[in-house]
Structures are given as structure tokens and as C-alpha cells.
Write an enzyme that holds these catalytic residues in place. Structure first.
Site, PDB file in Angstrom:
ATOM      1  N   LYS A 126      45.014  24.039  44.869  1.00 20.80           N
ATOM      2  CA  LYS A 126      44.719  25.198  44.221  1.00 20.80           C
ATOM      3  C   LYS A 126      45.683  26.046  44.468  1.00 20.80           C
ATOM      4  CE  LYS A 126      40.541  27.736  44.864  1.00 20.80           C
ATOM      5  NZ  LYS A 126      39.458  26.909  44.838  1.00 20.80           N
ATOM      6  N   ASP A 166      38.770  30.263  39.808  1.00 25.63           N
ATOM      7  CA  ASP A 166      37.812  30.672  40.803  1.00 25.63           C
ATOM      8  C   ASP A 166      37.873  32.507  40.863  1.00 25.63           C
ATOM      9  OD1 ASP A 166      37.515  29.568  44.202  1.00 25.63           O
ATOM     10  OD2 ASP A 166      38.703  31.734  44.331  1.00 25.63           O
ATOM     11  N   GLY A 237      27.548  39.028  47.244  1.00 29.57           N
ATOM     12  CA  GLY A 237      28.409  38.747  46.079  1.00 29.57           C
ATOM     13  C   GLY A 237      27.815  39.479  45.211  1.00 29.57           C
ATOM     14  N   PHE A 238      27.874  39.741  43.711  1.00 28.96           N
ATOM     15  CA  PHE A 238      26.999  39.530  42.063  1.00 28.96           C
ATOM     16  C   PHE A 238      28.421  39.097  41.483  1.00 28.96           C
ATOM     17  CE2 PHE A 238      29.150  42.578  40.024  1.00 28.96           C
ATOM     18  CZ  PHE A 238      30.118  43.297  41.233  1.00 28.96           C
ATOM     19  N   GLY A 239      28.938  37.796  42.314  1.00 27.10           N
ATOM     20  CA  GLY A 239      30.513  37.249  40.981  1.00 27.10           C
ATOM     21  C   GLY A 239      29.422  35.992  40.930  1.00 27.10           C
ATOM     22  N   ASN A 240      29.802  34.522  40.296  1.00 21.88           N
ATOM     23  CA  ASN A 240      29.590  33.393  39.592  1.00 21.88           C
ATOM     24  C   ASN A 240      29.490  33.177  40.826  1.00 21.88           C
ATOM     25  OD1 ASN A 240      30.417  30.929  39.327  1.00 21.88           O
ATOM     26  ND2 ASN A 240      29.823  31.161  37.473  1.00 21.88           N
ATOM     27  N   VAL A 241      28.987  32.411  41.760  1.00 24.34           N
ATOM     28  CA  VAL A 241      28.289  31.521  42.506  1.00 24.34           C
ATOM     29  C   VAL A 241      26.795  32.910  42.630  1.00 24.34           C
ATOM     30  CG1 VAL A 241      28.317  30.328  44.961  1.00 24.34           C
ATOM     31  CG2 VAL A 241      30.745  31.102  43.589  1.00 24.34           C
ATOM     32  N   ALA A 242      26.869  34.008  43.381  1.00 23.39           N
ATOM     33  CA  ALA A 242      26.024  34.654  43.419  1.00 23.39           C
ATOM     34  C   ALA A 242      25.017  34.908  42.849  1.00 23.39           C
ATOM     35  CB  ALA A 242      26.436  35.995  44.018  1.00 23.39           C
ATOM     36  N   TRP A 243      25.145  34.772  41.273  1.00 16.95           N
ATOM     37  CA  TRP A 243      24.772  34.937  40.852  1.00 16.95           C
ATOM     38  C   TRP A 243      23.438  33.184  39.810  1.00 16.95           C
ATOM     39  CZ3 TRP A 243      25.637  31.641  35.758  1.00 16.95           C
ATOM     40  CH2 TRP A 243      25.152  31.402  34.798  1.00 16.95           C
TER      41      TRP A 243
HETATM   42  O1  2IT Z   1      36.406  26.369  44.820  1.00 13.93           O
HETATM   43  C1  2IT Z   1      35.945  25.763  44.380  1.00 13.93           C
HETATM   44  O2  2IT Z   1      35.772  24.802  44.363  1.00 13.93           O
HETATM   45  C2  2IT Z   1      36.352  26.005  42.563  1.00 13.93           C
HETATM   46  N1  2IT Z   1      37.091  27.240  42.741  1.00 13.93           N
HETATM   47  C3  2IT Z   1      35.821  24.759  41.484  1.00 13.93           C
HETATM   48  C4  2IT Z   1      37.259  24.189  41.265  1.00 13.93           C
HETATM   49  C5  2IT Z   1      36.837  23.591  39.627  1.00 13.93           C
HETATM   50  O3  2IT Z   1      38.418  22.447  40.124  1.00 13.93           O
HETATM   51  O4  2IT Z   1      35.991  23.481  39.493  1.00 13.93           O
END
Ligand code: 2IT
Length: 447
Positions: A126, A166, A237-243
Site C-alpha cells: 500500500k 484508493d 460515503g459517496f465515493g467509488n465504493v459507495a457508488w
Molecule cells: O483497498 C483496496 O483493496 C484497494 N484500494 C484496491 C487495491 C487494488 O490494487 O486494486
């Protein structure tokens, strides 16, 4: 806690006393490994725990850039290359003002087990920076990304370390970093995932984390003869994951009645669906970071300033914002209001106390490293497509993602049962994720 585990944990607390998030993530994992550590003495003999909590390599660097006023700016950049026992380091980059080494060590550590659970050959890593993209112009973001990659490029590569997005790093930032990597390395390779479709990106990658969360929730509900259909859902949230989660929850017949932002929560009893889901993207692109905009735009919506969505009565809660966004008090309120299923979209959404409360109450609770693995899994599929120099159709990628989430769910259920903790997804995810990595480390000798 077993004595080998507590020795390693106490030592870590002394050596990393200031890394609160990392210690939290380590404690959750190590604590749940008790049954496998007791059953398999080889892990202690090979000092697997001492090794697995120590990153293979940590890189910290200066990121200098010039803002639109011509003023010099300096940020701190990081890449934590945590574990490469089962594949090249893989994991996202987070740009957020609160990012510290502790944040990225916790995320890199989680990523080891998550990536292992996907069944794909990816190690854990990361990175990121304490850069705040909010309120920056597109040119400032580009200059920052270029400067960041000017240092990072020498440490990564398609068979060494493959970063992605991320929080604060989406398609735009990945594209800027890809451009700079290509220029410096003079190579067009799959060195980053989450790329644009025109230059090696995969269909479904933007939606994948959120889709995976809801696929996982559906599998969990199935174990109790239930499904997402007709469920009331709160998403933070309203970001990528929430969407992505909002789209898939609607697809499966659920109603999303809440989303949130740093400014508060919107309660939309009619449901976040159709154009309202697209509006989540608009809010993100605006860079204002205010979910109150949603309440001003759509009728019949209440705004709860400064509140998180866990106060709204729902059947299913999907925390999709950031670590430690759900504490034991929130957990109690959720369950008292009838919530039966909590599935993490963000990494380490719940505090240790909240996790313990969910487990004790035997509610369906999935830790992020299992339920949000669909994002990195689809990154793994992007890497495969790049290596083969071809692209799969949307259905092909989605089908593989869905199968992977079903497999992760089964791996958690099976490991929990095998080690005497049936129904405990925390134990199941940690044990199943750990076993593959630990066995590979034993096989590869003392490295
Ligand atoms: O927390 C995660 O698993 C991500 N941000 C995605 C990491 C990735 O390499 O697609």
C-alpha cells in the site's frame, strides 16, 4: 490469546507504539489466528508471525511540486511493500491529508490477507501521500502525481509492485501516474491498475469494490435463508465504493435509504436510485466533499449535519467511507434498530470494540478484507488481461468477480467451521487468508 501470539503482539506494541491503526489491524488478525497457530506448530518454529508483521520494505520520500500560484509545496510519499510470498506487491495508493506511515502499514497489512483470499497471485502492499486533492486544480493534481511517480517509478514494476487507486486516487490520478511511469521507464506495461479503458484498463474495475461488497452481503444473507431483495440499506460515503454498492444493491432489489459525507448523512426514504446514483459521481467530481448538496438537489431528503448513517433504521449496513467509521456505540444503535447484516466496504471500517460486539451478538458481520476484496480481485483480472494483451467483455469480468466473491465467502465459512468458530467471518477471513501466505513463507525459507 495464545502465548506465542501475545509475545509477538506485545513486542509489536513496544516497537510501533505510535502506529495506532497498524496495531489495531495487527491485533485483530493475530488474535483470531489462535486456533491455527495452536494446531500447526510449524508457524511458530518458522517465526511466521514475527516476519509477517514486518514489511519487507518501506519507502518514504519527499514529493515536491509547484502550485498554481507558483509557490513550492512539499508532501510526504510512501510505499509499504509488505509481503511478496504469493505474488508481486499489490495494493492501492491513498492521497489524504491524514495519511501517516501507520495508516499505510495498517492498509498494507490488511492487503496481504485480502489479496490471498481472492485466490489470485498477489502479495500485499500500500502507498500514498499526505496530499489533499480537495480544492486542487487539475493541473496541480497532475503536477503532484508526476512528482510522486518520479520517485516511485524506480521501486515498482509489473512483476514487482503494482499500485492502484484508493481514497483520493481515482481514474484521473492513475492516468497521470501511468503517463509519468511510461515516460520514465520507456515501457508500456500493466504497472498500475484502475487504468482508463483506452490504455489497458478493465471493464467493471470502477464498480468492482462496491459490486463485490453487495455480492458478499447476498451470500451471507443466503446462509440464513434470506437475500438483499426488499432490504433497507444504509451506505456511508459517496465515493467509488459507495457508488458501486448503491448500483448493485438496487440491482438486487434493495433500497438504499442513506449515504453520507464528512459533513453529515442524508436520509432518502424514497431510495438512492437512478439519476441519484449518477449524482454521487457529480458530487465527487465537484471536489466539494459535501453530501448536503444531495439534500438540496432532491425532494423529500433529510440532512443530518455531523451525523453518520448508523442512526437510520435499516436491515443492512455497508460502511464504505474510511477506517474506524463505526464504533461500539454505533454498532449498538444499529442492532437495536433491527440491523441484521454489516458488510464492510472500507478497510477496517469498525473499531475493535465494534467488531467484538458484532461477533458476540452473532449478527452477520464481514470484515473489509473479505467483503471489499472485489476491487483488488478485479485489479488482478486487469493484470491478467494486460499480460495476455487482450480485454475481456463486461460480462466476462463481472462473472469472474462474482465467482471470486462467492469463493471468498465459502473460504471464510469453511475456515471458521474447521477451526471451531462457525459463523465467525473475522476468524474465517483471517485464518483462510493467513494460511496460504504462511505456507508459502515456510516453503520459501528464511527470507
Ligand atoms: O483497498 C483496496 O483493496 C484497494 N484500494 C484496491 C487495491 C487494488 O490494487 O486494486
Amino acid at each position: 490469546m495464545n502465548s506465542y501470539i501475545s509475545t509477538v503482539m506485545n513486542d509489536l506494541k513496544t516497537r510501533c507504539s505510535w502506529e495506532k491503526e497498524f496495531l489495531q489491524a495487527a491485533e485483530e488478525v493475530l488474535d483470531s489466528l489462535t486456533p491455527i497457530i495452536e494446531r500447526e506448530p510449524k508457524y511458530k518454529a518458522h517465526k511466521i508471525l514475527e516476519r509477517i508483521v514486518e514489511p519487507e520494505r518501506t519507502i518514504m520520500f519527499r514529493v515536491p511540486w509547484i502550485d498554481d500560484k507558483g509557490e513550492f509545496q512539499i508532501n510526504r510519499g510512501y510505499r509499504v511493500q509488505f509481503n511478496s510470498a504469493i505474488g508481486p506487491y499489490k495494493g492501492g495508493l491513498r492521497f489524504h491529508p491524514n495519511v501517516t506511515l501507520s495508516t499505510l502499514k495498517f492498509l498494507g497489512f490488511e492487503q496481504i490477507f485480502k489479496n490471498s483470499l481472492t485466490g489470485l497471485p498477489m502479495g500485499g502492499g500500500k502507498g500514498g501521500a499526505d496530499f489533499n486533492p480537495n480544492g486542487k486544480s487539475e493541473n496541480e493534481v497532475m503536477r503532484f502525481c508526476q512528482s510522486f511517480m518520479t520517485e516511485l517509478f524506480r521501486h515498482i514494476g509489473p512483476d514487482t509492485d503494482v499500485p492502484a487507486g484508493d481514497i483520493g486516487v481515482g481514474g484521473r490520478e492513475v492516468a497521470f501516474m501511468f503517463g509519468q511511469y511510461k515516460r520514465l521507464a520507456n515501457e508500456f506495461t500493466g504497472v498500475l491498475t484502475g487504468k482508463g479503458l483506452n490504455f489497458g484498463g478493465s471493464l467493471v474495475r470502477p464498480e468492482a469494490t462496491g459490486f463485490g461488497v453487495v455480492y458478499f452481503a447476498e451470500e451471507m444473507l443466503k446462509t440464513r435463508g434470506d437475500s438483499m431483495k426488499g432490504k433497507k440499506v444504509a451506505i456511508s460515503g459517496f465515493g467509488n465504493v459507495a457508488w458501486g454498492a448503491a448500483i448493485k444493491a438496487n440491482d438486487l432489489g434493495a433500497k438504499v435509504v442513506a449515504i453520507s459525507g464528512p459533513d453529515g448523512t442524508v436520509h432518502d426514504p424514497d431510495g438512492v436510485s437512478g439519476e441519484k446514483i449518477n449524482y454521487m459521481l457529480e458530487m465527487r467530481a465537484s471536489g466539494r466533499d459535501k453530501v448536503e448538496d444531495y439534500a438540496s438537489k432532491f425532494k423529500g431528503v433529510e440532512f443530518h449535519a455531523g451525523k453518520r448513517p448508523w442512526i437510520i433504521p435499516v436491515d443492512v449496513a455497508l460502511p464504505c467511507a474510511i477506517q474506524n467509521e463505526l464504533n461500539d456505540k454505533d454498532a449498538e444503535v444499529l442492532l437495536n434498530n433491527g440491523c441484521k447484516c454489516v458488510v464492510e466496504g472500507s478497510n477496517m471500517s469498525s473499531t475493535l470494540e465494534a467488531v467484538r460486539y458484532f461477533v458476540e451478538k452473532k449478527v452477520l458481520y464481514a470484515p473489509g478484507k473479505a467483503s471489499n476484496a472485489g476491487g483488488v480481485a478485479t485489479s488482478g483480472l486487469e493484470m491478467s488481461q494486460n499480460s495476455m494483451r487482450l480485454g475481456w467483455t463486461r460480462d466476462e469480468v463481472d462473472k469472474r468477480l462474482h465467482d471470486i466473491m462467492i469463493n471468498i465467502h465459502n473460504a471464510c465459512v469453511t475456515a471458521a467451521k474447521e477451526y471451531g468458530h462457525e459463523g465467525n467471518y473475522v476468524m474465517g477471513a483471517n485464518i483462510a487468508g493467513f494460511k496460504k501466505v504462511a505456507d508459502a513463507m515456510v516453503d520459501q525459507g528464511l527470507v
